[in-house]
Design a protein around this motif. Structure first.
Motif, short mmCIF file in Angstrom:
data_model
loop_
_atom_site.label_atom_id
_atom_site.label_comp_id
_atom_site.label_asym_id
_atom_site.label_seq_id
_atom_site.Cartn_x
_atom_site.Cartn_y
_atom_site.Cartn_z
N ALA A 178 17.16 75.96 -38.42
CA ALA A 178 18.08 76.59 -37.42
C ALA A 178 19.35 77.46 -38.29
O ALA A 178 18.88 77.72 -39.53
CB ALA A 178 18.79 75.52 -36.92
N ALA A 179 20.02 77.83 -37.73
CA ALA A 179 21.17 78.50 -38.56
C ALA A 179 22.47 78.23 -38.24
O ALA A 179 22.91 77.84 -37.13
CB ALA A 179 21.14 80.09 -38.17
N CYS A 180 23.36 78.40 -38.98
CA CYS A 180 24.89 77.99 -39.01
C CYS A 180 25.74 79.31 -38.66
O CYS A 180 25.50 80.12 -39.40
CB CYS A 180 25.37 77.33 -40.32
SG CYS A 180 24.64 75.78 -40.82
N VAL A 181 26.58 79.08 -37.74
CA VAL A 181 27.74 80.01 -37.41
C VAL A 181 29.14 79.33 -37.58
O VAL A 181 29.12 78.31 -37.39
CB VAL A 181 27.55 80.68 -36.16
CG1 VAL A 181 26.13 81.39 -35.88
CG2 VAL A 181 27.71 79.73 -34.82
N PRO A 182 30.17 79.89 -37.72
CA PRO A 182 31.50 79.53 -37.87
C PRO A 182 31.93 78.94 -36.28
O PRO A 182 31.48 79.46 -35.52
CB PRO A 182 32.28 80.53 -38.34
CG PRO A 182 31.60 82.01 -38.08
CD PRO A 182 30.14 81.56 -38.15
N SER A 183 33.07 77.97 -36.36
CA SER A 183 33.30 77.74 -35.16
C SER A 183 33.97 78.64 -34.31
O SER A 183 33.99 78.63 -33.13
CB SER A 183 34.47 76.58 -35.57
OG SER A 183 33.80 75.52 -36.29
N SER A 184 34.59 79.90 -34.82
CA SER A 184 35.24 80.82 -33.84
C SER A 184 34.16 81.62 -33.12
O SER A 184 34.52 82.49 -32.26
CB SER A 184 35.86 81.65 -34.88
OG SER A 184 34.88 82.39 -35.94
N SER A 185 32.77 81.20 -33.32
CA SER A 185 31.74 82.15 -32.80
C SER A 185 31.77 81.68 -31.30
O SER A 185 30.99 82.24 -30.38
CB SER A 185 30.74 81.73 -33.42
OG SER A 185 30.41 82.36 -35.06
N PHE A 186 32.17 80.47 -30.87
CA PHE A 186 32.08 79.90 -29.47
C PHE A 186 33.22 80.06 -28.59
O PHE A 186 33.24 79.21 -27.68
CB PHE A 186 31.62 78.35 -29.73
CG PHE A 186 30.56 78.23 -30.60
CD1 PHE A 186 29.26 78.28 -30.03
CD2 PHE A 186 30.51 78.08 -31.87
CE1 PHE A 186 28.19 78.16 -30.87
CE2 PHE A 186 29.54 77.87 -32.61
CZ PHE A 186 28.19 77.81 -32.07
N GLY A 187 34.06 80.97 -28.71
CA GLY A 187 35.13 81.43 -27.90
C GLY A 187 34.76 81.64 -26.49
O GLY A 187 35.35 81.37 -25.55
N SER A 188 33.69 82.38 -26.45
CA SER A 188 32.99 82.61 -24.99
C SER A 188 32.01 81.47 -24.22
O SER A 188 31.89 81.73 -23.01
CB SER A 188 32.20 83.94 -24.83
OG SER A 188 30.96 83.50 -25.96
N PHE A 189 32.06 80.70 -25.28
CA PHE A 189 31.17 79.46 -24.61
C PHE A 189 31.73 78.48 -23.53
O PHE A 189 33.15 78.36 -23.84
CB PHE A 189 30.57 78.80 -25.69
CG PHE A 189 29.20 79.29 -26.28
CD1 PHE A 189 29.20 80.58 -26.71
CD2 PHE A 189 28.06 78.58 -26.59
CE1 PHE A 189 28.17 81.20 -27.32
CE2 PHE A 189 26.96 78.99 -27.42
CZ PHE A 189 27.14 80.46 -27.55
N PRO A 190 31.18 77.65 -22.87
CA PRO A 190 31.89 76.61 -21.93
C PRO A 190 32.42 75.53 -23.07
O PRO A 190 32.13 75.51 -24.39
CB PRO A 190 30.70 75.98 -21.30
CG PRO A 190 29.68 76.85 -21.06
CD PRO A 190 29.70 77.53 -22.46
N ALA A 191 33.44 74.90 -22.62
CA ALA A 191 34.08 73.85 -23.57
C ALA A 191 33.01 72.85 -23.87
O ALA A 191 32.31 72.35 -23.24
CB ALA A 191 34.99 73.05 -22.64
N ASN A 192 33.22 72.38 -25.17
CA ASN A 192 32.28 71.46 -26.05
C ASN A 192 30.77 71.89 -25.92
O ASN A 192 29.93 70.95 -26.32
CB ASN A 192 32.49 70.10 -25.49
CG ASN A 192 33.93 69.51 -25.17
OD1 ASN A 192 34.65 69.82 -26.07
ND2 ASN A 192 34.26 69.03 -23.90
#
Length: 436
Positions: A178-192
């Motif tokens: 798999a691959a890791c991305v920073p927490s900031s990458s999920f601003g457009s995603f649904p909560a949690n």
């Protein structure tokens, strides 16, 4: 003690020729619930999967379902020297793939993301004491923008097993890259929701790691409500929903070939025409129809879309029109003299290349927008849209869909509501896995 005994039997089945010949697992698939989210720009669907073991319990993460992504990625950091206490609190640490390892070269050269916003892959990322890591591009399925991730090792997905009717207490684990991305990458995603799980045909997608002793078959049943859960199976049937728990959903399915697209790991079928009340709208030859778990509504290239709108308008001319509400181009007034009117419209049939038809009934063709307005849930993709047709998730809801990867076929049920059940009717009560 019982759990340890079960585990011993399973282990012996894989290491002993005698047991290998005799052992038949009590499960036919793995199973995970599907959640619908409406707190992002568009409705999205996730699965909750256990990803690591901590303090004598599984820790779960929520992943968007993407049947097009080449590999899975999520919120984590790579760290080459992992030991107790070395990872920051509430952060998932995993081992990096080096830029010099074959997995790095293979992932970079085999996955076909052709996104103008993606820069070329480079080996500029390093870890002190380790050397170069393996940056790879990922595309945010919500915003369609490109980001960078670091390929990793020592990652696992654990799911419950099932016989198609019950969910067992047994656990099945797989270990994909798999691959890791920073927490900031999920601003457009649904909560949690902090990851994307790839269910595509890529050799680095999750199905490639779920094959023993399971058969290569992915089934999706998306819920139509945020308050209830749909179901995802991986493995062969049977597949059963309440209240008709004795009915195998495969008996409802029609099948059509899955097609390969040269620039995608996604799933495609051949639609030859769209039929509305016995009149056919011919789809040009050599046109691909993509199946998407990210696009919220079926998108049609402008020439096809305009023909569909004209025909649908003609067969619904008795229904009072309403001003279109974006992104839809054809809407209806569902109130008449202050009284709510039930909206029943003709079916829309996708006629497929092998003579089968996928029927889109009212529940999957009409979207309620306000108390007074409902719209045809088809969207104009523009004059150059490629693929020409993308069937989106609103058309999937409460349909049972089977991607048979061994036989390259796609099975579809049309609306389960017509069968007096829905995708929210799987029994997720955890039961004890039988011993063989």
């Amino acid at each position: 003690m019982l759990f340890l005994l079960k585990l011993l039997i399973i282990v012996l089945a894989f290491i002993s020729p005698e047991y290998e010949a005799a052992y038949v697992p009590p499960y036919s698939s793995v199973v995970v619930p599907i959640t619908k989210h409406t707190d992002a720009v568009n409705p999205l669907y996730s699965v909750q999967i256990a990803t690591y073991w901590e303090n004598v319990q599984f820790i779960h993460e929520n992943f968007l379902i993407d049947i097009d992504a080449p590999f899975s990625w999520h919120d984590c950091i790579v760290q080459w020297n992992i030991y107790p206490g070395s990872c920051p609190k509430d952060v998932r640490c995993v081992s990096p793939v080096s830029c010099e390892e074959y997995q790095c070269t293979e992932v970079r050269t085999t996955y076909p993301y052709q996104n103008p916003s993606c820069p070329p892959d480079t080996n500029s990322s390093t870890l002190p004491g380790w050397g170069c890591t393996c940056p790879v591009n990922v595309v945010d399925p919500v915003t369609r923008t490109c980001g960078q991730a670091l390929l990793n090792y020592e990652y696992f997905f654990s799911m419950h097993t099932s016989n198609g009717r019950n969910m067992y207490d047994g656990i099945y684990s797989a270990y994909p890259n798999a691959a890791c991305v920073p927490s900031s990458s999920f601003g457009s995603f649904p909560a949690n929701v902090t990851g994307v799980v790839a269910f595509s045909t890529s050799r680095y997608a999750l199905p490639e790691y779920l094959n023993e002793p399971l058969k290569k078959a992915l089934s999706l049943c998306l819920p139509s409500s945020t308050s209830s859960r749909g179901v995802l199976f991986y493995g062969t049937g049977p597949y059963n929903l309440l209240p008709q728990s004795s009915v195998d959903l495969r008996s409802y399915l029609s099948y059509t070939p899955l097609l390969k697209h040269p620039n995608s790991f996604g799933y495609f079928i051949g639609v030859v025409s769209i039929v509305i009340k016995k009149r056919s709208i011919i789809v040009p030859t050599n046109t691909f129809t993509k199946l998407s778990t990210i696009d919220p509504y079926t998108t049609l290239r402008s020439d096809i879309y305009n023909s569909v709108i004209r025909r649908f308008s003609a067969v619904t001319k008795r229904i009072p029109p309403a001003k279109p509400i974006a992104p839809f181009g054809l809407c209806f007034n569902t109130s008449y003299n202050g009284t709510k009117v039930g909206l029943k419209v003709p079916d829309i049939d996708f006629s497929l290349q092998n003579g089968k038809k996928w029927t889109i009934s009212t529940a999957n063709s009409i979207k309620k927008i306000t108390n007074d307005v409902s719209c045809l849930a088809f969207v104009d993709g523009g004059v150059t849209s490629e693929p020409a047709i993308v069937i989106g998730t609103f058309q999937f809801e409460d349909n049972f869909l089977l991607f048979d990867l061994e036989n390259s076929t796609f099975g579809f049920s049309s609306s389960l509501l017509l069968k007096q059940t829905s995708c929210s009717n799987f029994n997720f009560t955890l039961t004890q896995q039988p011993l063989n």
